[in-house]
Write a protein that holds these residues in place. Structure first.
Motif, PDB file in Angstrom:
ATOM      1  N   ARG A 178      56.968 -83.690  51.266  1.00  0.00           N
ATOM      2  CA  ARG A 178      56.796 -85.016  50.666  1.00  0.00           C
ATOM      3  C   ARG A 178      57.240 -85.016  49.210  1.00  0.00           C
ATOM      4  O   ARG A 178      57.921 -85.939  48.749  1.00  0.00           O
ATOM      5  CB  ARG A 178      55.330 -85.443  50.753  1.00  0.00           C
ATOM      6  CG  ARG A 178      55.064 -86.840  50.223  1.00  0.00           C
ATOM      7  CD  ARG A 178      53.596 -87.162  50.211  1.00  0.00           C
ATOM      8  NE  ARG A 178      52.871 -86.326  49.266  1.00  0.00           N
ATOM      9  CZ  ARG A 178      51.722 -86.665  48.685  1.00  0.00           C
ATOM     10  NH1 ARG A 178      51.158 -87.818  48.989  1.00  0.00           N
ATOM     11  NH2 ARG A 178      51.115 -85.856  47.848  1.00  0.00           N
ATOM     12  N   ARG A 235      61.077 -84.686  49.011  1.00  0.00           N
ATOM     13  CA  ARG A 235      61.734 -85.932  49.413  1.00  0.00           C
ATOM     14  C   ARG A 235      61.628 -86.988  48.304  1.00  0.00           C
ATOM     15  O   ARG A 235      62.598 -87.688  47.999  1.00  0.00           O
ATOM     16  CB  ARG A 235      61.117 -86.447  50.705  1.00  0.00           C
ATOM     17  CG  ARG A 235      61.814 -87.685  51.277  1.00  0.00           C
ATOM     18  CD  ARG A 235      61.363 -87.975  52.685  1.00  0.00           C
ATOM     19  NE  ARG A 235      59.924 -88.150  52.775  1.00  0.00           N
ATOM     20  CZ  ARG A 235      59.109 -87.303  53.392  1.00  0.00           C
ATOM     21  NH1 ARG A 235      59.594 -86.222  53.968  1.00  0.00           N
ATOM     22  NH2 ARG A 235      57.804 -87.539  53.438  1.00  0.00           N
ATOM     23  N   TYR A 236      60.459 -87.076  47.694  1.00  0.00           N
ATOM     24  CA  TYR A 236      60.293 -88.045  46.598  1.00  0.00           C
ATOM     25  C   TYR A 236      61.185 -87.671  45.415  1.00  0.00           C
ATOM     26  O   TYR A 236      61.827 -88.555  44.816  1.00  0.00           O
ATOM     27  CB  TYR A 236      58.829 -88.070  46.154  1.00  0.00           C
ATOM     28  CG  TYR A 236      58.582 -88.972  44.966  1.00  0.00           C
ATOM     29  CD1 TYR A 236      58.429 -90.345  45.128  1.00  0.00           C
ATOM     30  CD2 TYR A 236      58.517 -88.451  43.671  1.00  0.00           C
ATOM     31  CE1 TYR A 236      58.213 -91.176  44.037  1.00  0.00           C
ATOM     32  CE2 TYR A 236      58.303 -89.275  42.575  1.00  0.00           C
ATOM     33  CZ  TYR A 236      58.156 -90.625  42.765  1.00  0.00           C
ATOM     34  OH  TYR A 236      57.948 -91.445  41.686  1.00  0.00           O
TER      35      TYR A 236
END
Length: 279
Positions: free
Chosen positions: A96, A99-100
């Motif tokens: 996560r 990806r951010y």
């Protein structure tokens, strides 16, 4: 006569012990002119959109002033560079967070490119003030950068705290010591052919469900978000309880974060106790 082919060895630099790391300093030469162009473009755009000298300490230091136009290149380009590092360095395991960092870095670079284009178009056209839509967008950039930076910092800090918690749990749950297998006495008997297995018994054994698969389906059925994969949950349970792997080893093997492994084991604990009780 034997002929040795040195072509493959000569083509591979490490064959002769040349394991020198690749130097990153040439990137500084490439970045220096880009830094000057980007800095001047952002400062010029800031002046066209109302950024300029302000007195941040009125009544305390009236002569002290800051040109707020410099905040644009410092914020936007610095965040884009750091987000690229978080995405590509390999030091962050949480998907996560990576990806951010990836999408926010690409978005920051796209915004930076758009700002440069807008400034040069207005400068070439002789604008003395930017149109109001451009002013609105540029005025929001510092707030956007602050929000993206704060979110990325919270994600990185959360992963670091999770890793520390996992290491603490592993310290209290050490690897089991290897136990020597007991020696069994073997009796000598006459060599007789083994009886043929009953096909009915074979079918019954094959039809028995895997214990960890059953437990994984129970865990996934109680997940309110429905995001757990039963096969991945079964693999985590099997590696932890049968192979006695640590949470960090399981996370690296399966490709998830240690916090995901910890949450999965925690969610499966009551179901496992129930299965042990009903045996």
């Amino acid at each position: 006569m034997t002929t040795i082919d040195h072509t493959a060895a000569d083509d591979h630099p490490h064959a002769h012990g040349d394991a020198r790391p690749v130097r990153a300093w040439p990137v500084g030469l490439l970045a220096a002119p880009a830094f000057v162009a980007i800095w001047s473009g952002w400062v010029g755009l800031g002046e066209l959109t109302g950024f300029g000298p302000v007195h941040p300490l009125p009544g305390i230091a009236d002569d002290f002033s800051v040109n707020t136009a410099i905040t644009l290149p410092i914020g936007m380009e610095t965040y884009a560079s750091y987000a690229l590092y978080v995405w590509l360095s390999g030091r962050i395991r949480a998907e996560r967070t990576r990806r951010y960092a990836k999408w926010s870095a690409c978005g920051s670079l796209a915004l930076g490119a758009g700002g440069q284009v807008a400034y040069h178009l207005m400068e070439a056209s002789g604008f003395t003030a930017a149109p109001w839509p451009v002013t609105v967008l540029v005025a929001c950039l510092p707030v956007v950068v602050l929000g993206m930076g704060a979110a990325l910092a919270h994600m990185i800090t959360s992963e670091r705290h999770t890793d520390q918690a996992v290491r603490t749990l592993d310290a209290h749950d050490p690897e089991p010591a290897e136990v020597a297998e007991p020696v069994h006495a073997v009796s000598v008997r006459e060599d007789q052919p083994d009886p043929e297995p009953d096909p009915t018994e074979i079918d019954e054994v094959a039809a028995l469900p895997d214990r960890w698969e059953v437990l994984a389906h129970r865990v996934c059925s109680t997940d309110p978000n429905g995001r757990r994969d039963p096969h991945r949950v079964a693999a985590i349970l099997r590696l932890h309880h049968e192979q006695q792997w640590t949470r960090a080893q399981i996370a690296d093997h399966i490709g998830v974060s240690p916090s995901t492994v910890t949450r999965t084991l925690t969610a499966a604990a009551p179901h496992l106790s129930e299965m042990e009780t009903t045996k």
